[in-house]
Design a protein around this motif. Structure first.
Motif, PDB file in Angstrom:
ATOM      1  N   THR A  14       0.858  -1.180   0.000  1.00  0.00           N
ATOM      2  CA  THR A  14       0.000   0.000   0.000  1.00  0.00           C
ATOM      3  C   THR A  14       0.891   1.225   0.000  1.00  0.00           C
ATOM      4  N   TYR A  15       0.629   2.139  -0.934  1.00  0.00           N
ATOM      5  CA  TYR A  15       1.389   3.380  -0.937  1.00  0.00           C
ATOM      6  C   TYR A  15       0.437   4.556  -0.827  1.00  0.00           C
ATOM      7  N   TYR A  16       0.947   5.629  -0.225  1.00  0.00           N
ATOM      8  CA  TYR A  16       0.165   6.835   0.061  1.00  0.00           C
ATOM      9  C   TYR A  16       0.738   8.002  -0.729  1.00  0.00           C
ATOM     10  N   THR A  38       4.693   8.399   3.864  1.00  0.00           N
ATOM     11  CA  THR A  38       5.121   7.134   4.455  1.00  0.00           C
ATOM     12  C   THR A  38       3.961   6.302   4.993  1.00  0.00           C
ATOM     13  N   ASP A  39       2.877   6.975   5.390  1.00  0.00           N
ATOM     14  CA  ASP A  39       1.712   6.279   5.926  1.00  0.00           C
ATOM     15  C   ASP A  39       0.521   7.238   5.928  1.00  0.00           C
ATOM     16  N   ARG A  40      -0.625   6.773   6.454  1.00  0.00           N
ATOM     17  CA  ARG A  40      -1.848   7.579   6.459  1.00  0.00           C
ATOM     18  C   ARG A  40      -1.663   8.880   7.247  1.00  0.00           C
ATOM     19  N   ASP A  41      -1.030   8.807   8.415  1.00  0.00           N
ATOM     20  CA  ASP A  41      -0.839  10.013   9.226  1.00  0.00           C
ATOM     21  C   ASP A  41       0.011  11.045   8.492  1.00  0.00           C
ATOM     22  N   HIS A  42       1.066  10.588   7.845  1.00  0.00           N
ATOM     23  CA  HIS A  42       1.924  11.498   7.081  1.00  0.00           C
ATOM     24  C   HIS A  42       1.136  12.127   5.926  1.00  0.00           C
ATOM     25  N   TYR A  61      -4.616   6.511  -1.233  1.00  0.00           N
ATOM     26  CA  TYR A  61      -3.729   5.362  -1.179  1.00  0.00           C
ATOM     27  C   TYR A  61      -4.171   4.328  -2.200  1.00  0.00           C
ATOM     28  N   THR A  63      -3.415  -0.002  -3.172  1.00  0.00           N
ATOM     29  CA  THR A  63      -2.840  -1.268  -2.752  1.00  0.00           C
ATOM     30  C   THR A  63      -2.736  -2.175  -3.970  1.00  0.00           C
TER      31      THR A  63
END
Length: 111
Positions: A14-16, A38-42, A61, A63
């Protein structure tokens, strides 16, 4: 003993991404370079950072498998402002189909 290293492949990844748009001409927009997160929060932090200073911002995102090139449709985390029409057709995170995980009642355990 063999010195060969095991090669591991990622089956699904999974990439954001956060995509920003600038105002261009009369009622137009122009895409900036996409920003990986790097992730959902970022992704959410980048979204909030650019929301007040760009004509439009979308965080999403995807996947899929980098090995096969088979990717699911993008899922929108957050959107704001003027965006291209193709973004309107994408699912929001709140609409994602989590039923497809095929979880049964026996899979749900109370701690």
């Amino acid at each position: 003993m063999s010195s060969r290293k095991k090669q591991e492949t990622v089956a699904r990844l999974t990439y954001y991404v956060v995509q920003t748009y600038r105002a261009a001409g009369r009622n137009g927009i122009s895409a900036d370079d996409p920003m990986p997160a790097t992730d959902r929060d970022h992704a959410n932090r980048l979204f909030e950072r650019y929301k007040p200073i760009r004509a439009g911002v979308v965080a999403f995102y995807r996947t899929g498998s980098p090995d096969t090139g088979d990717w699911d449709d993008a899922i929108i985390i957050a959107r704001h402002g003027r965006l291209p029409a193709d973004v309107d057709g994408l699912k929001d995170d709140s609409e994602a189909d989590f039923d497809r995980l095929d979880l049964g009642e026996s899979d749900l355990k109370v701690a």
